[in-house]
Write a protein that holds these residues in place. Structure first.
Motif, PDB file in Angstrom:
ATOM      1  N   SER B 488       0.833  -1.199   0.000  1.00 57.37           N
ATOM      2  CA  SER B 488       0.000   0.000   0.000  1.00 57.37           C
ATOM      3  C   SER B 488       0.870   1.254   0.000  1.00 57.37           C
ATOM      4  O   SER B 488       0.603   2.229  -0.723  1.00 57.37           O
ATOM      5  CB  SER B 488      -0.918  -0.048   1.224  1.00 57.37           C
ATOM      6  OG  SER B 488      -1.683   1.119   1.315  1.00 57.37           O
ATOM      7  N   GLN B 489       1.928   1.211   0.795  1.00 55.01           N
ATOM      8  CA  GLN B 489       2.853   2.356   0.829  1.00 55.01           C
ATOM      9  C   GLN B 489       3.566   2.515  -0.515  1.00 55.01           C
ATOM     10  O   GLN B 489       3.798   3.640  -0.979  1.00 55.01           O
ATOM     11  CB  GLN B 489       3.860   2.179   1.969  1.00 55.01           C
ATOM     12  CG  GLN B 489       3.211   2.330   3.345  1.00 55.01           C
ATOM     13  CD  GLN B 489       4.074   1.798   4.486  1.00 55.01           C
ATOM     14  OE1 GLN B 489       5.160   1.259   4.257  1.00 55.01           O
ATOM     15  NE2 GLN B 489       3.591   1.940   5.713  1.00 55.01           N
ATOM     16  N   ALA B 490       3.900   1.396  -1.153  1.00 55.02           N
ATOM     17  CA  ALA B 490       4.519   1.468  -2.478  1.00 55.02           C
ATOM     18  C   ALA B 490       3.545   2.098  -3.473  1.00 55.02           C
ATOM     19  O   ALA B 490       3.931   2.933  -4.311  1.00 55.02           O
ATOM     20  CB  ALA B 490       4.933   0.073  -2.945  1.00 55.02           C
ATOM     21  N   ALA B 491       2.281   1.711  -3.370  1.00 55.71           N
ATOM     22  CA  ALA B 491       1.268   2.287  -4.266  1.00 55.71           C
ATOM     23  C   ALA B 491       1.170   3.793  -4.051  1.00 55.71           C
ATOM     24  O   ALA B 491       1.010   4.563  -5.010  1.00 55.71           O
ATOM     25  CB  ALA B 491      -0.080   1.611  -4.035  1.00 55.71           C
ATOM     26  N   ASP B 492       1.272   4.215  -2.798  1.00 56.59           N
ATOM     27  CA  ASP B 492       1.256   5.655  -2.511  1.00 56.59           C
ATOM     28  C   ASP B 492       2.455   6.359  -3.158  1.00 56.59           C
ATOM     29  O   ASP B 492       2.312   7.417  -3.757  1.00 56.59           O
ATOM     30  CB  ASP B 492       1.288   5.902  -0.997  1.00 56.59           C
ATOM     31  CG  ASP B 492      -0.025   5.527  -0.317  1.00 56.59           C
ATOM     32  OD1 ASP B 492      -1.047   5.407  -1.035  1.00 56.59           O
ATOM     33  OD2 ASP B 492      -0.012   5.345   0.912  1.00 56.59           O
ATOM     34  N   LEU B 493       3.633   5.745  -3.007  1.00 52.69           N
ATOM     35  CA  LEU B 493       4.833   6.338  -3.609  1.00 52.69           C
ATOM     36  C   LEU B 493       4.662   6.472  -5.116  1.00 52.69           C
ATOM     37  O   LEU B 493       5.039   7.490  -5.719  1.00 52.69           O
ATOM     38  CB  LEU B 493       6.070   5.465  -3.311  1.00 52.69           C
ATOM     39  CG  LEU B 493       6.542   5.413  -1.860  1.00 52.69           C
ATOM     40  CD1 LEU B 493       7.700   4.416  -1.727  1.00 52.69           C
ATOM     41  CD2 LEU B 493       6.990   6.800  -1.405  1.00 52.69           C
TER      42      LEU B 493
END
Lengths: 591, 591
Positions: B488-493
């Motif tokens: 999810s954090q990667a998707a945000d990045l």
């Protein structure tokens, strides 16, 4: 003596509860007679069932089944139970012999609580049922029936240990026929013998030491003794062990005299005990026989090699003569797979060369030991897997296609899949003489030891090194173990059509030969086939490794299902594993 | 009293063999003092080590280690052993506290035979060593040291049963401190108590019933008694059990009084026993506490729910108060994972709702029961996995990242991987109330119970149904369990860079949601991440399913290795599992 019991009229245990002792005695004789007819014509578990006819009649006579609950350990002794619980026809009418499985099966009858085929679990399962009864405030009897041979399995001990704390009705029948599949091994058997020799009066007493009241029946094939004892313990308010001394193979003299041979058998002549379908002198060996013969020779030459079994010496081809010849270099730890693996670990630690043989389905009983005591500790023990194949045992309790997924994902453990007997022997001999600290699994390819003189053997199998059997282009077929043969045949079919494909024997299923796989990245299709479930297996490692390459990857193998009594060729077809299907898959892709 | 023992001069057991009893007594006091210093400052296994100082001194004093062989069960009690075998500094110098592991480790010392951390295997391992000695015609003593708590594990019984048949020197020291991790449970403990209360003279006697000679030491923290007894059995020519009665936590009054709390602990105040780093009142719960609190409430409302542990109630958040409150609806079978699973099977069969909590690393001790008695029989039991994560225990013996590959490949077993505490509770509550016959595994995501109010919960988790958290194109990130957060954090990045990807919470790791995966076939890249080894795990199923589609598939997860005391963030980096690494991988593919 009343001798006109009509077995066809026995539809449920209620039909025998009206009988008197004389009628029950006739019933037992007729049931045994029908069992002998079926067993001799059809094969099955001979000794265990013949020995339990009276005890099972007495159980259903005294206890109010199905309200009272009986859990039979292994459940290979439940033919008489099936006869009394609505399934008589499957034992009296040859046309219906295959209507029932060889084990308890809830799909067949409400009298069957579990589908069981692995040993030693019945006590813990029954303890759970008894606990539920207590929580619900109910009052039925809960009975576990377990053989002396199964007592050596650790979960039997765990179940006894917990069951003793229930503080309520819990009846454990220990069926002591003085045998496991072969003879018993273990310290507890001296105590059982002492108890038999003293009519149950001696100390020490294993069961009392675990917190059980204890009762002994010296004539465990005598209906009167059994009925009296079961009546005495029915509705008891605390845990009790009833130790009954029975005769394995009772009623078939040749089975009484040869208990190991007649534990389980194929059809035989009822008079002589000789097999009805003897093997031809020139029929190929199975891998058990091949292993037993070969390792017997190795043991003579190499004092460090020790063969180990957990209660199934026959599977390893170690008949009594070979066991005697091997002497101290053959160990049977009893049905105790965890101990078999740990004893091997200790032997390897001390510089010996243990080789342990396992039926595929029983490997999983020692998973923690494989992981912790073998693999983590890098002990150079060797494990040989028998019946690890879709073409082996097809009872849902004994399936042989889970072991690749089970063991090939453990670090440090080398999983070898030979494709023929030459390769099997080469890998086995290497495993027993290598100098590294690598634990090794060698999985026999199928049942019969087939030859492939073309195979390329190695001096060292420690590193993954695929055998590229033929080189083609655009398509590669990777066939593991017994599946290599079908892949090879598919390659032949394709060659007949002018399509030359690469054919690979991967040998090693635990670590990929990435150099070999790298050469396939620009192929159009790679097909893997393994004699095991696809999920968690070898082919998915290949699919994952090639996941970023353009090549398509197809993984063939078994479905993740507990199949039961399946037809071998239908299953092969369903899985797309016939040579013709494999060849068609390639052609469809290349056209 | 001589009080000038210089611990730094003790380099090996030879250095204590010159001492007299008075000096040994001083040695014990000084070792205990140093242990208390280290344990209070550093944490570790407190009670087990404090209780064994004298016995371990006496063992090395009497036996000729390392020629004589000692195998310590679990080996969490071997701090005094390490002090005497060349590793004193790791207990006297805070700068060296981390030089040694908490268990025996052959890489550290020739006095350590195995790397052991799971219980109950020492007897069988030692039996293998003794057998090797006999085959080689050697004469050294072989000693297994096992605690009363570990005796309940089935493999301990299997090992005792086999060891009794050796007919040669085999010495089993039973360290009876009247405790497992928590209190003991099982029928054998009444016998141990009886033996203690009768100075070892009573019948029945578990050990005699298994074929062992038997000796008892009532003062198991008294050097003189121990030395005399060990001298008496040294070089014995048959198997013997030496039952020693010790005080767990000896020398730390608060540990002697609170044995469960001080079995293992974090740093504490040596005077008061209070933790040095208490949790803040607002610090998040761990999943054990969350589970214990929640299931305690459920149990009050639902008489069918029964919580079960195999000797680790604290892991499930069931402290003594919650155990008392749960009453008969809480079962501790002792360290007996196989029985825990089978008792759950029996309870489920009888209509109850068992929920069993396991440390990830111990699940594998009951694999056969999961397969046969739960999955094959489709018993509606629920299993909750704790520490099933790369961010949990990092000793090589207790790794928590093998369980997905272990259990998700068993047919009929639903393996659920919640991503946060809301989803965990939703899946758990569903598992305990559903009407089907599906056994369910619910794996807690990491250690601390983190919240994610955005998560979409379902009413029914029986069918695979991926949560599509956000929809993008060309790239999909599938993050299982605790890995969802990083995805999810990667998707945000990526979104910050204008790249919108599909983000998926798969929920179910045992069966693919093929409809969801079919929508990804024409993507450029699919990345899976799981908190477990890649081999045999979830991602490889995805790679296999998409093997014929154009999309590239990358499987992230842990390597198939027994890592030891690794650094969490270094490992995450090595595995490419940081959000930045995942985002970079996508960008590299899409550009």
């Amino acid at each position: 003596m009343n001798n006109d019991i009509d077995l066809s009229q026995i539809k449920s245990p209620a039909d025998i509860r009206k009988m008197n002792l004389q009628e029950l005695t006739v019933l037992a004789a007729e049931m045994r007679s029908k069992l002998l007819e079926k067993l001799s014509a059809h094969g099955g578990h001979i000794g265990p069932n013949l020995g339990m006819v009276e005890a099972i009649i007495a159980l259903h006579y005294v206890f109010d089944t199905p309200e009272d609950k009986i859990v039979f350990d292994v459940s290979h002794q439940t033919y008489p139970h099936k006869m009394l619980t609505g399934r008589m026809e499957a034992f009296t009418d040859p046309a219906h012999y295959d209507d029932v499985t060889g084990y308890t099966n809830p799909a067949e009858s409400e009298y069957d609580l579990f589908s069981l085929g692995h040993t030693s679990s019945a006590v813990a399962l029954a303890a759970g049922i008894a606990k539920a009864r207590d929580l619900k405030g109910e009052k039925e009897n809960v009975v576990a029936v377990i053989g002396d041979g199964s007592l050596s399995g650790g979960v039997a001990f765990e179940g006894l240990d917990y069951g003793a704390t229930l503080g309520s009705n819990f009846i454990v029948i220990v069926n002591d026929n003085q045998m496991s599949i072969a003879e018993n091994h273990g310290g507890i058997y001296a105590d059982l013998r002492l108890l038999r020799n003293t009519n149950g009066t001696a100390e020490p007493n294993l069961f009392r030491s675990m917190g059980y009241a204890y009762r002994y029946v010296n004539y465990g094939n005598d209906l009167k003794s059994l009925i009296e004892m079961f009546r005495a313990v029915k509705d008891i308010d605390h845990p009790v062990v009833v130790h009954i001394n029975t005769m394995k193979g009772m009623g078939l003299p040749v089975a009484e005299a040869n208990k190991e041979e007649f534990h389980y058998g194929s059809p035989f002549d009822l008079k002589t005990g000789e097999p009805l379908h003897p093997e031809m002198p020139d029929s190929p060996e199975d891998y058990g026989e091949f292993f037993g013969r070969h390792i017997s020779d190795v043991i003579k030459e190499n004092g460090k090699v020790v063969a180990i079994t957990a209660g199934t010496p026959g599977v390893l081809g170690f008949d009594p003569a070979r066991r005697r010849a091997a002497g101290r270099q053959f160990i049977d730890v009893g049905i105790a797979e965890q101990a078999a693996v740990d004893v091997a670990s200790g032997l390897a630690k001390a510089g010996m060369r243990p080789v342990v043989g396992f039926v595929s389905s029983f490997l999983q009983r020692a998973y923690d030991q494989f992981s912790q005591d073998i693999a983590l500790n890098r002990e150079a023990a060797t494990f040989v897997v028998f019946y690890g194949t879709m073409f082996g045992m097809n009872d849902e309790t004994h399936l042989g296609f889970f072991d690749i997924a089970l063991l090939s994902n453990i670090p440090n453990l080398l999983f070898l899949a030979p494709t023929c007997k030459e390769e099997f022997q080469s890998m086995l001999d290497w495993a027993l003489t290598r100098q590294d600290r690598l634990p090794v699994i060698v999985r026999t390819p199928g049942g019969v030891a087939l030859s492939d003189p073309q195979i390329t053997l190695l001096d060292d199998y420690s590193k993954p090194e695929y055998e590229i059997v033929r080189e083609g282009k655009d398509a590669a077929l990777i066939g593991a173990g017994a599946m290599f043969r079908f892949m090879s045949q598919a390659a032949d079919l394709l060659a007949e059509k002018g399509v030359n494909v690469t054919l690979i024997n991967p040998r090693n299923l635990s670590t990929l030969d990435t150099a070999a796989l790298d050469r396939l990245k620009d192929f159009k299709i790679v097909i893997t086939a393994e004699d095991g479930i696809v999920d968690g297996g070898y082919g998915q490692k290949v699919a994952s490794y090639l996941g970023e390459a353009p090549v398509k990857v197809v993984n063939l193998g078994l479905p993740k299902e507990f199949l039961n009594r399946y037809n071998y060729s239908e299953l092969q077809q369903r899985c797309g594993l016939t040579p013709a299907q494999i060849a068609d898959k390639v052609l469809a892709e290349l056209k």
